[in-house]
Design a protein around this motif. Sequence first.
Motif, PDB file in Angstrom:
ATOM      1  N   LYS A 118       0.962  -1.219   0.062  1.00 41.21           N
ATOM      2  CA  LYS A 118      -0.134   0.279  -0.089  1.00 41.21           C
ATOM      3  C   LYS A 118       0.863   1.222   0.037  1.00 41.21           C
ATOM      4  O   LYS A 118       1.825   1.609   1.007  1.00 41.21           O
ATOM      5  N   ALA A 119       0.581   2.141  -0.962  1.00 46.13           N
ATOM      6  CA  ALA A 119       1.351   3.334  -1.338  1.00 46.13           C
ATOM      7  C   ALA A 119       0.763   4.553  -0.411  1.00 46.13           C
ATOM      8  O   ALA A 119       1.440   5.412   0.117  1.00 46.13           O
ATOM      9  N   HIS A 120      -0.380   4.615   0.011  1.00 45.67           N
ATOM     10  CA  HIS A 120      -0.968   5.723   0.513  1.00 45.67           C
ATOM     11  C   HIS A 120      -1.572   5.180   1.802  1.00 45.67           C
ATOM     12  O   HIS A 120      -2.590   4.414   1.896  1.00 45.67           O
ATOM     13  N   LEU A 121      -1.093   5.708   3.025  1.00 46.38           N
ATOM     14  CA  LEU A 121      -1.575   5.078   4.132  1.00 46.38           C
ATOM     15  C   LEU A 121      -2.402   6.006   4.628  1.00 46.38           C
ATOM     16  O   LEU A 121      -2.373   7.282   4.705  1.00 46.38           O
ATOM     17  N   TRP A 122      -3.515   5.396   5.546  1.00 46.00           N
ATOM     18  CA  TRP A 122      -4.602   6.213   6.191  1.00 46.00           C
ATOM     19  C   TRP A 122      -4.320   6.471   7.524  1.00 46.00           C
ATOM     20  O   TRP A 122      -4.211   5.330   8.113  1.00 46.00           O
ATOM     21  N   ASP A 123      -4.405   7.466   7.872  1.00 44.79           N
ATOM     22  CA  ASP A 123      -4.488   7.816   9.553  1.00 44.79           C
ATOM     23  C   ASP A 123      -3.482   7.329  10.292  1.00 44.79           C
ATOM     24  O   ASP A 123      -2.314   7.188   9.897  1.00 44.79           O
ATOM     25  N   ARG A 124      -3.540   6.368  11.286  1.00 45.82           N
ATOM     26  CA  ARG A 124      -2.585   5.954  12.204  1.00 45.82           C
ATOM     27  C   ARG A 124      -1.896   4.731  11.567  1.00 45.82           C
ATOM     28  O   ARG A 124      -0.680   4.359  12.166  1.00 45.82           O
ATOM     29  N   GLU A 125      -2.276   4.437  10.120  1.00 49.13           N
ATOM     30  CA  GLU A 125      -1.270   3.581   9.435  1.00 49.13           C
ATOM     31  C   GLU A 125       0.201   4.057   9.267  1.00 49.13           C
ATOM     32  O   GLU A 125       1.198   3.353   9.143  1.00 49.13           O
ATOM     33  N   ASN A 126       0.113   5.519   9.228  1.00 47.24           N
ATOM     34  CA  ASN A 126       1.224   6.170   8.921  1.00 47.24           C
ATOM     35  C   ASN A 126       2.350   5.972  10.235  1.00 47.24           C
ATOM     36  O   ASN A 126       3.404   5.954  10.128  1.00 47.24           O
ATOM     37  N   LEU A 127       1.462   5.374  11.448  1.00 39.19           N
ATOM     38  CA  LEU A 127       2.657   5.241  12.729  1.00 39.19           C
ATOM     39  C   LEU A 127       3.109   3.724  12.674  1.00 39.19           C
ATOM     40  O   LEU A 127       3.976   3.628  13.460  1.00 39.19           O
ATOM     41  N   ILE A 128       2.469   3.124  11.824  1.00 39.84           N
ATOM     42  CA  ILE A 128       2.593   1.597  11.808  1.00 39.84           C
ATOM     43  C   ILE A 128       3.431   0.927  10.716  1.00 39.84           C
ATOM     44  O   ILE A 128       4.523   0.418  10.931  1.00 39.84           O
ATOM     45  N   PHE A 129       2.912   1.401   9.534  1.00 45.54           N
ATOM     46  CA  PHE A 129       3.458   0.622   8.311  1.00 45.54           C
ATOM     47  C   PHE A 129       4.517   1.767   7.550  1.00 45.54           C
ATOM     48  O   PHE A 129       4.580   2.748   7.545  1.00 45.54           O
ATOM     49  N   THR A 130       5.248   0.771   6.789  1.00 41.80           N
ATOM     50  CA  THR A 130       6.233   1.539   5.921  1.00 41.80           C
ATOM     51  C   THR A 130       5.503   1.575   4.604  1.00 41.80           C
ATOM     52  O   THR A 130       5.106   0.569   3.970  1.00 41.80           O
ATOM     53  N   LEU A 154      -7.423   4.105  -3.694  1.00 42.47           N
ATOM     54  CA  LEU A 154      -8.337   4.133  -4.553  1.00 42.47           C
ATOM     55  C   LEU A 154      -8.728   5.768  -4.526  1.00 42.47           C
ATOM     56  O   LEU A 154      -9.492   6.256  -5.451  1.00 42.47           O
ATOM     57  N   GLU A 155      -8.277   6.491  -3.738  1.00 41.39           N
ATOM     58  CA  GLU A 155      -8.938   7.950  -3.396  1.00 41.39           C
ATOM     59  C   GLU A 155      -7.863   8.893  -4.443  1.00 41.39           C
ATOM     60  O   GLU A 155      -8.257  10.132  -4.143  1.00 41.39           O
ATOM     61  N   PHE A 156      -7.005   7.990  -4.918  1.00 39.62           N
ATOM     62  CA  PHE A 156      -6.044   8.924  -5.771  1.00 39.62           C
ATOM     63  C   PHE A 156      -6.201   8.609  -7.061  1.00 39.62           C
ATOM     64  O   PHE A 156      -5.567   7.535  -7.681  1.00 39.62           O
ATOM     65  N   PRO A 157      -7.064   9.408  -8.108  1.00 40.53           N
ATOM     66  CA  PRO A 157      -7.387   9.103  -9.341  1.00 40.53           C
ATOM     67  C   PRO A 157      -6.166   8.683 -10.183  1.00 40.53           C
ATOM     68  O   PRO A 157      -6.304   7.995 -11.175  1.00 40.53           O
ATOM     69  N   VAL A 192     -19.084   5.268  -3.816  1.00 43.68           N
ATOM     70  CA  VAL A 192     -19.403   6.110  -5.209  1.00 43.68           C
ATOM     71  C   VAL A 192     -17.886   6.374  -5.798  1.00 43.68           C
ATOM     72  O   VAL A 192     -17.820   6.246  -6.926  1.00 43.68           O
ATOM     73  N   ARG A 193     -16.845   6.526  -5.268  1.00 47.50           N
ATOM     74  CA  ARG A 193     -15.568   6.996  -5.542  1.00 47.50           C
ATOM     75  C   ARG A 193     -15.150   5.726  -6.376  1.00 47.50           C
ATOM     76  O   ARG A 193     -14.584   5.708  -7.530  1.00 47.50           O
ATOM     77  N   VAL A 194     -15.681   4.432  -5.922  1.00 45.02           N
ATOM     78  CA  VAL A 194     -15.320   3.049  -6.819  1.00 45.02           C
ATOM     79  C   VAL A 194     -15.967   3.176  -8.312  1.00 45.02           C
ATOM     80  O   VAL A 194     -15.348   3.111  -9.349  1.00 45.02           O
ATOM     81  N   GLN A 195     -17.178   3.562  -7.994  1.00 46.16           N
ATOM     82  CA  GLN A 195     -18.057   3.551  -9.280  1.00 46.16           C
ATOM     83  C   GLN A 195     -17.301   4.662 -10.282  1.00 46.16           C
ATOM     84  O   GLN A 195     -17.283   4.428 -11.646  1.00 46.16           O
ATOM     85  N   ALA A 196     -16.844   5.917  -9.921  1.00 45.31           N
ATOM     86  CA  ALA A 196     -16.230   6.830 -10.620  1.00 45.31           C
ATOM     87  C   ALA A 196     -15.031   6.452 -11.295  1.00 45.31           C
ATOM     88  O   ALA A 196     -14.673   6.447 -12.361  1.00 45.31           O
ATOM     89  N   ASN A 197     -14.256   5.972 -10.388  1.00 45.58           N
ATOM     90  CA  ASN A 197     -12.909   5.185 -10.934  1.00 45.58           C
ATOM     91  C   ASN A 197     -13.250   4.375 -11.864  1.00 45.58           C
ATOM     92  O   ASN A 197     -12.539   4.414 -13.163  1.00 45.58           O
TER      93      ASN A 197
END
Length: 275
Positions: A118-130, A154-157, A192-197
Amino acid sequence: MIPQASLKVACQQVAPRIGDLKYNRALGAEAIRQAAARGAQVVVLPELVQSGYVFSDRNEALALSESLDGPTLSLWKTLAEELQVVIVGGFCERLDQERVANSAALVEPEGRLTLYRKAHLWDRENLIFTPGDEPPPVVATRFGPIAMMICYDLEFPEWVRLPALAGAALLCAPVNWPDGPRPLGERPAEMVRVQANAAVNRMFIAACDRCGEERGVNWVGGSTLVDADGYPLAGRDRESAEQLLLAELDLTQAWHKSISEHNHVHLDRRPALYQ
């Protein structure tokens, strides 16, 4: 590579237990077998289905992490060969004694394993994952070209565009979408974002969410299978319980990128203007 005309895909929305590795392996195996028994050729599982999601800290994640030759991926390889299916699922990957990644594996019946971090980490994931630093892979499976990414990616078109431009007909996305407030009557924005992508790339997307409460966190339960026009084939509405979503995909739809006599979703792009 021209994909086969028809492909049956499953999203298995299940409820893993944080820290219960043995239970989670059995849960995933049963989900894979159930989907294969219903005719699925590709089975998608949630993000971090091997371990659970809400880690207290990096040390807990390290303790629950697995290497690429660990028991979960070894089991998935065995099941992929036995059932002749492609499996896509999330796991906590041990990179070394101090680092972990939020990863997904695509396992083919022939035994080949493709990894994505995963390249884009969400919230507290930034404290745990590389975070990962490689683009989403597009794998030339026997069923056609399949890509994968994880949840917040998925939130980065522009990130979703990469596998589409690389020829993916189907994007598989293990996700864990924490539930949150939304206006009354509105569907979850994640769905909804999945549908748009899917629509802007004319690419099928299978997003597999989880369910169940974990350390005070509830989940959207928004698993969805979306066609190349952006319409749900299965999973239009959220579901708070476990569910098996199945859909037959006509992958040739993803091979045709024209949306009118004079428009093409990729050839109409003007990247020089976007700088």
